[in-house]
Design a protein around this motif. Structure first.
Motif, PDB file in Angstrom:
ATOM      1  N   MET A 163       0.857  -1.175   0.000  1.00 48.39           N
ATOM      2  CA  MET A 163       0.000   0.000   0.000  1.00 48.39           C
ATOM      3  C   MET A 163       0.902   1.237   0.000  1.00 48.39           C
ATOM      4  O   MET A 163       1.802   1.346   0.817  1.00 48.39           O
ATOM      5  CB  MET A 163      -0.900  -0.045   1.250  1.00 48.39           C
ATOM      6  CG  MET A 163      -1.881   1.080   1.319  1.00 48.39           C
ATOM      7  SD  MET A 163      -3.015   0.999   2.748  1.00 48.39           S
ATOM      8  CE  MET A 163      -4.042  -0.381   2.306  1.00 48.39           C
ATOM      9  N   SER A 215       2.171   4.932   0.650  1.00 47.31           N
ATOM     10  CA  SER A 215       1.980   5.837   1.776  1.00 47.31           C
ATOM     11  C   SER A 215       2.515   7.219   1.416  1.00 47.31           C
ATOM     12  O   SER A 215       3.300   7.372   0.492  1.00 47.31           O
ATOM     13  CB  SER A 215       2.681   5.306   3.026  1.00 47.31           C
ATOM     14  OG  SER A 215       4.070   5.339   2.869  1.00 47.31           O
ATOM     15  N   TYR A 239      -1.971   6.275   4.418  1.00 41.94           N
ATOM     16  CA  TYR A 239      -1.866   5.183   3.459  1.00 41.94           C
ATOM     17  C   TYR A 239      -2.964   5.356   2.419  1.00 41.94           C
ATOM     18  O   TYR A 239      -4.132   5.547   2.767  1.00 41.94           O
ATOM     19  CB  TYR A 239      -1.975   3.838   4.178  1.00 41.94           C
ATOM     20  CG  TYR A 239      -0.850   3.672   5.166  1.00 41.94           C
ATOM     21  CD1 TYR A 239       0.375   3.167   4.749  1.00 41.94           C
ATOM     22  CD2 TYR A 239      -0.989   4.076   6.491  1.00 41.94           C
ATOM     23  CE1 TYR A 239       1.434   3.049   5.645  1.00 41.94           C
ATOM     24  CE2 TYR A 239       0.060   3.959   7.384  1.00 41.94           C
ATOM     25  CZ  TYR A 239       1.268   3.449   6.945  1.00 41.94           C
ATOM     26  OH  TYR A 239       2.318   3.339   7.829  1.00 41.94           O
ATOM     27  N   ASP A 245      -2.562   1.083   7.859  1.00 37.73           N
ATOM     28  CA  ASP A 245      -2.211   0.348   6.650  1.00 37.73           C
ATOM     29  C   ASP A 245      -2.843  -1.045   6.639  1.00 37.73           C
ATOM     30  O   ASP A 245      -2.570  -1.853   5.766  1.00 37.73           O
ATOM     31  CB  ASP A 245      -0.696   0.241   6.478  1.00 37.73           C
ATOM     32  CG  ASP A 245      -0.016  -0.557   7.574  1.00 37.73           C
ATOM     33  OD1 ASP A 245      -0.687  -0.855   8.595  1.00 37.73           O
ATOM     34  OD2 ASP A 245       1.171  -0.875   7.427  1.00 37.73           O
TER      35      ASP A 245
END
Length: 88
Positions: free
Chosen positions: A1, A3, A17, A36
């Protein structure tokens, strides 16, 4: 993911995130969370709007606060994710 680090007007840093992103009427929007973990149902989600000018090398994001804009963009993100997203 993916960020990103958000620095507020007081210089305080917060890690966000990116959950989803979209472009509406030439403006980039990000749906972000401080968590996250995709399964964290308690994590709050926020919509950020790219307010930088086209010539800028770095993006500048601000929280979307106007209710009508928040509702409209929130609907787009909800459709993209096939889910109901509760935005703060």
């Amino acid at each position: 993911m993916e960020s990103l680090e958000f620095i507020d007007e007081n210089g305080e840093k917060t890690q966000f995130y990116v959950i989803e992103e979209t472009r509406i009427n030439g403006i980039n929007y990000l749906l972000v969370s401080e968590s996250d973990d995709d399964d964290d149902e308690e994590a709050e989600a926020y919509i950020l709007k790219d307010t930088s000018d086209a010539a800028s090398e770095e993006a500048v994001y601000e929280f979307v606060e106007e209710d009508s804009e928040l509702e409209a963009v929130g609907k787009v993100f909800s459709e993209l994710m096939d889910d109901d997203v509760e935005l703060k």
